[in-house]
Scaffold this motif. Structure first.
Motif, PDB file in Angstrom:
ATOM      1  N   MET A 296      12.390  63.183  38.964  1.00 51.10           N
ATOM      2  CA  MET A 296      11.547  63.382  37.864  1.00 51.10           C
ATOM      3  C   MET A 296      10.601  62.378  37.363  1.00 51.10           C
ATOM      4  SD  MET A 296      12.970  66.444  37.400  1.00 51.10           S
ATOM      5  CE  MET A 296      12.483  67.070  36.061  1.00 51.10           C
ATOM      6  N   LEU A 297      10.434  61.343  38.123  1.00 44.16           N
ATOM      7  CA  LEU A 297       9.779  60.045  37.790  1.00 44.16           C
ATOM      8  C   LEU A 297       8.397  60.132  37.601  1.00 44.16           C
ATOM      9  CD1 LEU A 297      11.725  57.252  39.761  1.00 44.16           C
ATOM     10  CD2 LEU A 297      12.130  58.052  37.171  1.00 44.16           C
ATOM     11  N   LEU A 298       7.736  61.382  37.979  1.00 42.57           N
ATOM     12  CA  LEU A 298       6.337  61.472  37.849  1.00 42.57           C
ATOM     13  C   LEU A 298       5.989  61.753  36.116  1.00 42.57           C
ATOM     14  CD1 LEU A 298       5.128  63.532  40.774  1.00 42.57           C
ATOM     15  CD2 LEU A 298       4.689  61.285  40.170  1.00 42.57           C
ATOM     16  N   ALA A 299       7.269  62.541  35.584  1.00 39.83           N
ATOM     17  CA  ALA A 299       6.977  62.708  34.089  1.00 39.83           C
ATOM     18  C   ALA A 299       7.040  61.480  33.351  1.00 39.83           C
ATOM     19  CB  ALA A 299       8.223  63.721  33.783  1.00 39.83           C
ATOM     20  N   THR A 300       8.139  60.592  33.573  1.00 38.34           N
ATOM     21  CA  THR A 300       8.241  59.362  32.818  1.00 38.34           C
ATOM     22  C   THR A 300       9.258  58.449  33.543  1.00 38.34           C
ATOM     23  OG1 THR A 300       9.007  58.701  30.489  1.00 38.34           O
ATOM     24  CG2 THR A 300      10.169  60.579  31.392  1.00 38.34           C
ATOM     25  N   SER A 301       9.735  57.518  32.880  1.00 40.08           N
ATOM     26  CA  SER A 301      10.673  56.501  33.716  1.00 40.08           C
ATOM     27  C   SER A 301      12.112  57.106  33.448  1.00 40.08           C
ATOM     28  CB  SER A 301      11.007  55.228  32.857  1.00 40.08           C
ATOM     29  OG  SER A 301      11.508  55.585  31.640  1.00 40.08           O
ATOM     30  N   ARG A 302      13.123  56.738  34.758  1.00 38.92           N
ATOM     31  CA  ARG A 302      14.315  57.006  34.662  1.00 38.92           C
ATOM     32  C   ARG A 302      15.059  56.903  33.309  1.00 38.92           C
ATOM     33  NH1 ARG A 302      19.194  55.784  35.825  1.00 38.92           N
ATOM     34  NH2 ARG A 302      20.767  57.122  37.129  1.00 38.92           N
ATOM     35  N   ARG A 303      14.825  55.577  32.659  1.00 36.68           N
ATOM     36  CA  ARG A 303      15.407  55.395  31.772  1.00 36.68           C
ATOM     37  C   ARG A 303      15.087  56.285  30.592  1.00 36.68           C
ATOM     38  NH1 ARG A 303      14.572  51.956  26.710  1.00 36.68           N
ATOM     39  NH2 ARG A 303      16.357  50.934  26.098  1.00 36.68           N
ATOM     40  N   HIS A 304      13.739  56.592  30.364  1.00 33.06           N
ATOM     41  CA  HIS A 304      13.501  57.640  29.424  1.00 33.06           C
ATOM     42  C   HIS A 304      14.029  58.792  29.522  1.00 33.06           C
ATOM     43  CE1 HIS A 304      10.093  59.889  27.121  1.00 33.06           C
ATOM     44  NE2 HIS A 304      11.096  59.592  26.260  1.00 33.06           N
ATOM     45  N   ILE A 305      14.211  59.480  30.916  1.00 28.20           N
ATOM     46  CA  ILE A 305      15.011  60.740  31.030  1.00 28.20           C
ATOM     47  C   ILE A 305      16.376  60.534  30.698  1.00 28.20           C
ATOM     48  CG2 ILE A 305      15.776  62.096  33.104  1.00 28.20           C
ATOM     49  CD1 ILE A 305      12.973  61.378  34.500  1.00 28.20           C
ATOM     50  N   SER A 306      16.900  59.503  31.085  1.00 25.87           N
ATOM     51  CA  SER A 306      18.423  59.341  30.788  1.00 25.87           C
ATOM     52  C   SER A 306      18.682  59.444  29.115  1.00 25.87           C
ATOM     53  CB  SER A 306      18.954  57.914  31.225  1.00 25.87           C
ATOM     54  OG  SER A 306      19.993  57.780  30.680  1.00 25.87           O
ATOM     55  N   ARG A 307      17.730  58.685  28.426  1.00 22.95           N
ATOM     56  CA  ARG A 307      17.894  58.678  26.966  1.00 22.95           C
ATOM     57  C   ARG A 307      17.456  60.204  26.382  1.00 22.95           C
ATOM     58  NH1 ARG A 307      18.358  54.738  24.019  1.00 22.95           N
ATOM     59  NH2 ARG A 307      17.253  55.173  22.454  1.00 22.95           N
TER      60      ARG A 307
ATOM     61  N   PRO B 129      21.465  78.695  16.699  1.00 23.86           N
ATOM     62  CA  PRO B 129      21.865  77.166  16.570  1.00 23.86           C
ATOM     63  C   PRO B 129      20.926  76.178  15.457  1.00 23.86           C
ATOM     64  CG  PRO B 129      21.678  77.741  18.747  1.00 23.86           C
ATOM     65  CD  PRO B 129      21.306  78.755  18.066  1.00 23.86           C
ATOM     66  N   PRO B 130      21.130  75.371  14.737  1.00 23.80           N
ATOM     67  CA  PRO B 130      20.269  74.716  13.752  1.00 23.80           C
ATOM     68  C   PRO B 130      19.623  73.534  14.635  1.00 23.80           C
ATOM     69  CG  PRO B 130      22.486  74.003  13.447  1.00 23.80           C
ATOM     70  CD  PRO B 130      22.660  75.225  14.195  1.00 23.80           C
ATOM     71  N   GLN B 131      20.181  73.066  15.709  1.00 24.33           N
ATOM     72  CA  GLN B 131      19.261  72.044  16.594  1.00 24.33           C
ATOM     73  C   GLN B 131      19.370  72.229  17.823  1.00 24.33           C
ATOM     74  OE1 GLN B 131      21.034  68.025  15.569  1.00 24.33           O
ATOM     75  NE2 GLN B 131      19.020  67.214  16.186  1.00 24.33           N
ATOM     76  N   ALA B 132      18.326  72.326  18.579  1.00 27.71           N
ATOM     77  CA  ALA B 132      18.298  72.239  20.058  1.00 27.71           C
ATOM     78  C   ALA B 132      18.901  71.211  20.487  1.00 27.71           C
ATOM     79  CB  ALA B 132      16.771  72.353  20.391  1.00 27.71           C
ATOM     80  N   ASP B 133      19.765  71.601  21.796  1.00 28.82           N
ATOM     81  CA  ASP B 133      20.271  70.626  22.440  1.00 28.82           C
ATOM     82  C   ASP B 133      19.478  70.327  23.879  1.00 28.82           C
ATOM     83  OD1 ASP B 133      21.894  68.678  23.918  1.00 28.82           O
ATOM     84  OD2 ASP B 133      23.775  70.091  23.637  1.00 28.82           O
ATOM     85  N   PHE B 134      18.237  69.459  23.617  1.00 24.26           N
ATOM     86  CA  PHE B 134      17.300  69.614  24.855  1.00 24.26           C
ATOM     87  C   PHE B 134      17.820  68.739  25.927  1.00 24.26           C
ATOM     88  CE2 PHE B 134      13.718  67.961  27.046  1.00 24.26           C
ATOM     89  CZ  PHE B 134      13.027  69.194  27.203  1.00 24.26           C
ATOM     90  N   GLY B 135      18.673  67.716  25.557  1.00 17.75           N
ATOM     91  CA  GLY B 135      18.838  66.803  26.775  1.00 17.75           C
ATOM     92  C   GLY B 135      20.061  67.716  27.817  1.00 17.75           C
ATOM     93  N   ARG B 136      20.883  68.258  27.012  1.00 19.83           N
ATOM     94  CA  ARG B 136      21.732  69.169  28.087  1.00 19.83           C
ATOM     95  C   ARG B 136      21.267  70.298  28.802  1.00 19.83           C
ATOM     96  NH1 ARG B 136      22.502  73.995  27.193  1.00 19.83           N
ATOM     97  NH2 ARG B 136      21.752  74.028  25.233  1.00 19.83           N
ATOM     98  N   ALA B 137      19.968  70.945  28.107  1.00 18.78           N
ATOM     99  CA  ALA B 137      19.268  71.897  28.801  1.00 18.78           C
ATOM    100  C   ALA B 137      18.698  71.310  30.006  1.00 18.78           C
ATOM    101  CB  ALA B 137      18.469  72.611  27.755  1.00 18.78           C
ATOM    102  N   LEU B 138      17.815  69.984  29.711  1.00 19.27           N
ATOM    103  CA  LEU B 138      17.358  69.385  30.865  1.00 19.27           C
ATOM    104  C   LEU B 138      18.298  69.299  31.782  1.00 19.27           C
ATOM    105  CD1 LEU B 138      14.942  67.945  31.945  1.00 19.27           C
ATOM    106  CD2 LEU B 138      15.496  66.076  30.565  1.00 19.27           C
TER     107      LEU B 138
END
Length: 102
Positions: free
Chosen positions: A31-42, A8-17
């Motif tokens: 997952m909030l130790l990694a970042t904010s819930r808003r950032h994870i959602s984005r 695939p030409p582009q990774a679908d990181f969000g789907r994989a996560l």
């Protein structure tokens, strides 16, 4: 050598996560130790691309290797056939880079 047209030409990181997080029985709040819930959602919506540091922390929270998370982004589905095809491609790539004498 396998054709690059199958990669695939582009990774679908969000789907994989999302898929890996759900497979681990985790919600975004876990997952909030990694970042904010808003950032994870984005990230999951494909609006943002995480840094390597964030990928490492997300993976640690899911108790997987960061490369597993990145590789999953290149699998169209998280099934045996898709994962095996990606692993074959990676193996060929490394064979061309690393000599057998190492």
């Amino acid at each position: 050598m396998p054709s690059r047209k199958r990669v695939p030409p582009q990774a679908d990181f969000g789907r994989a996560l999302q898929q890996l997080r759900a497979a681990r029985g985790l919600v975004q709040e876990d997952m909030l130790l990694a970042t904010s819930r808003r950032h994870i959602s984005r990230i999951e919506q494909g609006h943002q691309v995480p840094s390597i540091r964030i990928i490492e922390v997300l993976a640690a929270q899911m108790q997987i290797h960061p490369l597993t998370l990145v590789a999953a982004a290149y699998c169209s589905d998280l099934n045996g056939a898709s994962v095996n095809e990606l692993l074959k491609t990676i193996k060929v790539d490394f064979k061309g880079i690393v000599s057998d004498s190492v």
